[in-house]
Design an enzyme around this catalytic site. Structure first.
Site, short mmCIF file in Angstrom:
data_model
loop_
_atom_site.label_atom_id
_atom_site.label_comp_id
_atom_site.label_asym_id
_atom_site.label_seq_id
_atom_site.Cartn_x
_atom_site.Cartn_y
_atom_site.Cartn_z
N ASP A 36 39.10 39.76 29.79
CA ASP A 36 39.55 38.81 30.80
C ASP A 36 40.92 38.29 30.40
O ASP A 36 41.30 38.37 29.22
CB ASP A 36 38.57 37.64 30.92
CG ASP A 36 38.63 36.94 32.27
OD1 ASP A 36 39.68 36.34 32.57
OD2 ASP A 36 37.64 36.99 33.02
N VAL A 63 43.79 43.49 33.94
CA VAL A 63 43.39 44.78 34.50
C VAL A 63 44.44 45.37 35.43
O VAL A 63 44.37 46.55 35.78
CB VAL A 63 42.04 44.69 35.24
CG1 VAL A 63 40.93 44.27 34.28
CG2 VAL A 63 42.12 43.75 36.44
N ASN A 89 34.91 44.42 37.29
CA ASN A 89 34.47 43.20 37.95
C ASN A 89 35.57 42.17 38.19
O ASN A 89 35.40 41.29 39.04
CB ASN A 89 33.35 42.57 37.09
CG ASN A 89 32.94 41.20 37.57
OD1 ASN A 89 32.33 41.06 38.63
ND2 ASN A 89 33.28 40.17 36.80
N TYR A 155 42.31 40.12 50.97
CA TYR A 155 41.08 40.28 50.19
C TYR A 155 40.21 41.40 50.78
O TYR A 155 39.72 42.26 50.05
CB TYR A 155 40.32 38.97 50.18
CG TYR A 155 39.08 38.96 49.32
CD1 TYR A 155 39.17 38.91 47.94
CD2 TYR A 155 37.81 38.98 49.89
CE1 TYR A 155 38.03 38.90 47.14
CE2 TYR A 155 36.68 38.96 49.11
CZ TYR A 155 36.79 38.92 47.73
OH TYR A 155 35.66 38.91 46.95
N LYS A 159 38.85 44.98 49.10
CA LYS A 159 37.43 45.24 48.88
C LYS A 159 36.92 46.43 49.70
O LYS A 159 36.05 47.18 49.25
CB LYS A 159 36.62 43.98 49.19
CG LYS A 159 36.91 42.83 48.22
CD LYS A 159 36.68 43.23 46.76
CE LYS A 159 36.83 42.06 45.82
NZ LYS A 159 36.56 42.43 44.41
#
Length: 277
Positions: A36, A63, A89, A155, A159
Site C-alpha cells: 500500500d 501500484v 485490490n 470510476y 471498473k
C-alpha cells in the site's frame, strides 16, 4: 484452492477490503505480502495479524508504477519462494458528471484502478504459471463495473475495464491449460476508506473539479448508510476463492440493475437509470 501454507499478496492492504483480506488469509494460515502507499495503515494491518505467527512482508507500493509492482513480485519470491493468491485490490475514486472530470482525474483513477491491476497481472501471473500448481487472482472491480450510474463516470470506466480484463484473463489462463483461477469482485457501496482516497492523490494530479465535492458528498452519504461491512465482503471473497467462483457480486439487490442493463442491450433500448446499493 487450498490456502494453508500458501502466500497471499494484497495491494491496498492498509485499510478496507485489503485489511480484511489480510486478517482472513492469516486465519487460514497463509503467509502475507502487504502492499500500500499508506505506510502507517500498512503497519497497522501488520500489527493486527502479527499474533497469528504467519510470515509477513510489508512493501510500500504505488501500484500505478509498474517498476514498484515488479519489485513487489521480486520481493515476494525472494522471501517466500512463490505466490499463490493475488489480490489486485488497490483503488481510488473520483466523482462528478463526465464533462466536469479533469484529465488529472482520468489519469489518477485509471492509473490506479485499471493499470494497477494490469501491472499486477504482468508481474505476478507469469511467475505463477512458471511455478506450476494451483493459484488464484482476485481483481477488485465494483458493481459500478456492471452498470453505469450517473456522477461516477471516471470510476465506472475504470471498473468496467477491470471486469472485462478479468474475463479475458480467465479465458487466456484456461486456453493455456493453467491451474490458475480468477475472480472479479463487484461489491456495492461498503464502508471502506475509498471515500477518503484523495488523501493519497499525487500533488501533480490535483486539478480542480468543481463538481467533485457535491457528488462526492452524495456518494459518501450512501456509503455511510451501508449495513454491509468490509469484513462481510472479504468473507464472501475468500469463500469464492476456495470454491473457484468467478463473479463475486456481494449485493444481491444489484442484480436488478445488471439485468436491466443486459436486457436493454439485447433490446437495443436506451440505458435505464441504475441504482447501486
Amino acid at each position: 484452492m487450498e490456502l494453508q501454507g500458501k502466500t497471499a499478496i494484497i495491494t491496498g492492504a492498509a485499510s478496507g477490503f485489503g485489511r480484511e483480506f489480510a486478517v482472513l488469509c492469516a486465519a487460514e494460515g497463509m503467509n502475507l505480502v502487504l502492499a500500500d502507499l499508506d505506510v502507517a495503515g500498512l503497519a497497522a494491518t501488520k500489527d493486527l495479524v502479527a499474533a497469528t505467527g504467519v510470515g509477513i512482508l510489508t512493501v510500500p507500493t504505488n501500484v500505478a508504477k509498474p517498476e514498484q509492482v515488479e519489485a513487489l513480485a521480486e520481493q515476494t519470491w525472494e522471501r517466500f519462494g512463490g505466490g499463490h493468491l493475488l489480490f489486485n485490490n488497490a483503488g481510488v475514486a473520483a466523482a462528478g458528471p463526465v464533462w466536469s472530470a479533469t484529465l488529472e482525474d482520468w489519469k489518477w483513477v485509471l492509473d490506479v484502478n485499471l493499470m494497477g491491476v494490469v501491472h499486477g497481472i504482468r508481474s505476478f501471473v507469469p511467475r505463477m504459471i512458471a511455478q506450476g500448481g494451483p493459484a488464484h487472482v482476485v481483481n477488485t472491480a465494483s458493481v459500478a463495473g456492471l452498470v453505469s450510474p450517473p456522477g461516477m463516470s471516471v470510476y465506472c470506466v475504470s471498473k468496467h475495464a477491470v471486469v472485462t480484463l478479468s474475463e479475458c484473463l480467465y479465458h487466456d489462463l484456461r486456453l493455456a491449460g493453467t491451474k490458475i483461477g480468477v475472480s472479479v469482485l463487484c461489491p456495492g457501496f461498503v464502508k471502506t476508506g475509498i471515500a477518503e482516497s484523495h488523501r493519497n492523490r499525487p500533488a501533480e494530479l490535483r486539478a480542480t473539479n468543481p463538481m467533485a465535492p457535491v457528488y462526492g458528498e452524495k456518494i459518501r452519504q450512501v456509503i455511510e448508510a451501508s449495513t454491509i461491512t468490509a469484513r462481510d465482503i472479504a468473507e464472501q471473497t475468500i469463500a469464492a476463492v476456495i470454491e473457484d467462483r468467478f463473479y463475486i457480486v456481494t449485493h444481491p439487490e444489484s442484480d436488478c440493475g445488471v439485468s436491466a442493463r443486459l436486457t436493454g442491450i439485447l433490446q437495443r433500448d436506451a440505458p435505464k437509470m441504475p441504482q447501486i446499493a
